[in-house]
Design a protein around this motif. Structure first.
Motif, PDB file in Angstrom:
ATOM      1  N   VAL A   6       0.869  -1.160   0.000  1.00 41.87           N
ATOM      2  CA  VAL A   6       0.000   0.000   0.000  1.00 41.87           C
ATOM      3  C   VAL A   6       0.912   1.218   0.000  1.00 41.87           C
ATOM      4  O   VAL A   6       1.889   1.271   0.740  1.00 41.87           O
ATOM      5  N   ASP A   7       0.625   2.167  -0.848  1.00 35.10           N
ATOM      6  CA  ASP A   7       1.424   3.379  -0.930  1.00 35.10           C
ATOM      7  C   ASP A   7       0.477   4.574  -0.862  1.00 35.10           C
ATOM      8  O   ASP A   7      -0.737   4.424  -0.944  1.00 35.10           O
ATOM      9  N   PHE A   8       1.050   5.746  -0.707  1.00 34.28           N
ATOM     10  CA  PHE A   8       0.252   6.953  -0.560  1.00 34.28           C
ATOM     11  C   PHE A   8       0.550   7.923  -1.687  1.00 34.28           C
ATOM     12  O   PHE A   8       1.655   7.940  -2.229  1.00 34.28           O
ATOM     13  N   LEU A   9      -0.445   8.730  -2.034  1.00 31.97           N
ATOM     14  CA  LEU A   9      -0.301   9.695  -3.111  1.00 31.97           C
ATOM     15  C   LEU A   9      -1.092  10.943  -2.749  1.00 31.97           C
ATOM     16  O   LEU A   9      -2.277  10.853  -2.410  1.00 31.97           O
ATOM     17  N   ARG A  10      -0.437  12.090  -2.829  1.00 28.85           N
ATOM     18  CA  ARG A  10      -1.112  13.363  -2.594  1.00 28.85           C
ATOM     19  C   ARG A  10      -1.711  13.836  -3.913  1.00 28.85           C
ATOM     20  O   ARG A  10      -1.032  13.910  -4.926  1.00 28.85           O
ATOM     21  N   VAL A  11      -2.996  14.143  -3.912  1.00 26.10           N
ATOM     22  CA  VAL A  11      -3.714  14.610  -5.099  1.00 26.10           C
ATOM     23  C   VAL A  11      -3.316  16.060  -5.363  1.00 26.10           C
ATOM     24  O   VAL A  11      -3.221  16.865  -4.436  1.00 26.10           O
ATOM     25  N   THR A  54     -14.859  15.490  -9.704  1.00 25.92           N
ATOM     26  CA  THR A  54     -13.406  15.577  -9.803  1.00 25.92           C
ATOM     27  C   THR A  54     -12.883  16.238  -8.532  1.00 25.92           C
ATOM     28  O   THR A  54     -13.377  17.292  -8.138  1.00 25.92           O
ATOM     29  N   ILE A  55     -11.871  15.595  -7.902  1.00 29.23           N
ATOM     30  CA  ILE A  55     -11.261  16.188  -6.711  1.00 29.23           C
ATOM     31  C   ILE A  55      -9.813  16.604  -6.972  1.00 29.23           C
ATOM     32  O   ILE A  55      -9.167  17.179  -6.113  1.00 29.23           O
ATOM     33  N   GLY A  56      -9.301  16.322  -8.160  1.00 29.80           N
ATOM     34  CA  GLY A  56      -7.945  16.703  -8.519  1.00 29.80           C
ATOM     35  C   GLY A  56      -7.356  15.709  -9.509  1.00 29.80           C
ATOM     36  O   GLY A  56      -8.093  14.992 -10.196  1.00 29.80           O
ATOM     37  N   TYR A  57      -6.022  15.666  -9.565  1.00 28.60           N
ATOM     38  CA  TYR A  57      -5.310  14.809 -10.509  1.00 28.60           C
ATOM     39  C   TYR A  57      -4.147  14.111  -9.817  1.00 28.60           C
ATOM     40  O   TYR A  57      -3.630  14.608  -8.807  1.00 28.60           O
ATOM     41  N   HIS A  80      -7.345   8.501   2.174  1.00 25.49           N
ATOM     42  CA  HIS A  80      -6.704   8.213   3.459  1.00 25.49           C
ATOM     43  C   HIS A  80      -7.003   9.339   4.444  1.00 25.49           C
ATOM     44  O   HIS A  80      -7.358   9.094   5.589  1.00 25.49           O
ATOM     45  N   SER A  81      -6.858  10.578   3.958  1.00 26.41           N
ATOM     46  CA  SER A  81      -7.159  11.720   4.821  1.00 26.41           C
ATOM     47  C   SER A  81      -7.489  12.950   3.978  1.00 26.41           C
ATOM     48  O   SER A  81      -7.081  13.059   2.832  1.00 26.41           O
ATOM     49  N   GLY A  91      -6.692  19.498   1.213  1.00 20.38           N
ATOM     50  CA  GLY A  91      -5.916  18.581   0.389  1.00 20.38           C
ATOM     51  C   GLY A  91      -6.367  17.156   0.639  1.00 20.38           C
ATOM     52  O   GLY A  91      -7.048  16.871   1.628  1.00 20.38           O
ATOM     53  N   VAL A  92      -5.977  16.250  -0.257  1.00 24.23           N
ATOM     54  CA  VAL A  92      -6.376  14.846  -0.160  1.00 24.23           C
ATOM     55  C   VAL A  92      -5.145  13.961  -0.274  1.00 24.23           C
ATOM     56  O   VAL A  92      -4.331  14.135  -1.181  1.00 24.23           O
TER      57      VAL A  92
END
Length: 140
Positions: A6-11, A54-57, A80-81, A91-92
């Motif tokens: 599992v990895d994380f990504l900031r939108v 749409t919440i971002g890219y 995640h948050s 932010g997401v």
């Protein structure tokens, strides 16, 4: 990234979608939509909430682009948050894992059908090293 990690990504681009981001909650599933006719990036991956907003890219040079466009893999993701940044914008952060789900295609332009891919499967958007060089040169 390995398949079972599992990895994380900031939108990114969330400043344009603050209302939609405010309706997201942790644990909510999101999906990625490839926009091949996006005028800013032909490999753009839009992040869409369960409400269809749409919440971002996904960031342009992220590992997600490699998994989807070069490796032909799908990505499963949940919020995640959701929180405020130093600039007072929401932010997401996504929690993600590689899977074999199909990636949806859609037009960047509302009301237009998704562009049809040329033959060749997942790698059709970036087909040759020369094509990559042309795209990179076009961004400068």
């Amino acid at each position: 990234m390995l398949d079972d990690d599992v990895d994380f990504l900031r939108v990114v681009g969330v400043s344009h979608y603050q209302d939609a981001v405010s309706r997201c909650s942790p644990g909510e599933a999101v999906r990625f939509v490839h926009e091949p006719d996006n005028p800013h990036d032909a490999t753009a991956l839009r992040v869409v909430s369960l409400l269809g907003e749409t919440i971002g890219y996904a960031p342009r040079n992220s590992w997600v682009h490699h998994m989807i466009h070069q490796s032909g893999r799908g990505v499963s993701a949940v919020v995640h948050s959701v929180g405020y940044s130093r600039s007072c914008l929401l932010g997401v952060l996504l929690s993600m894992a590689v899977c074999d789900d199909e990636i949806e295609r859609a037009s960047y332009y509302p009301g237009r059908p998704a562009p049809e891919p040329p033959p060749g499967g997942f790698r059709y958007w970036i087909s040759t090293p020369g094509d990559v060089e042309r795209r990179v040169a076009g961004r400068k």
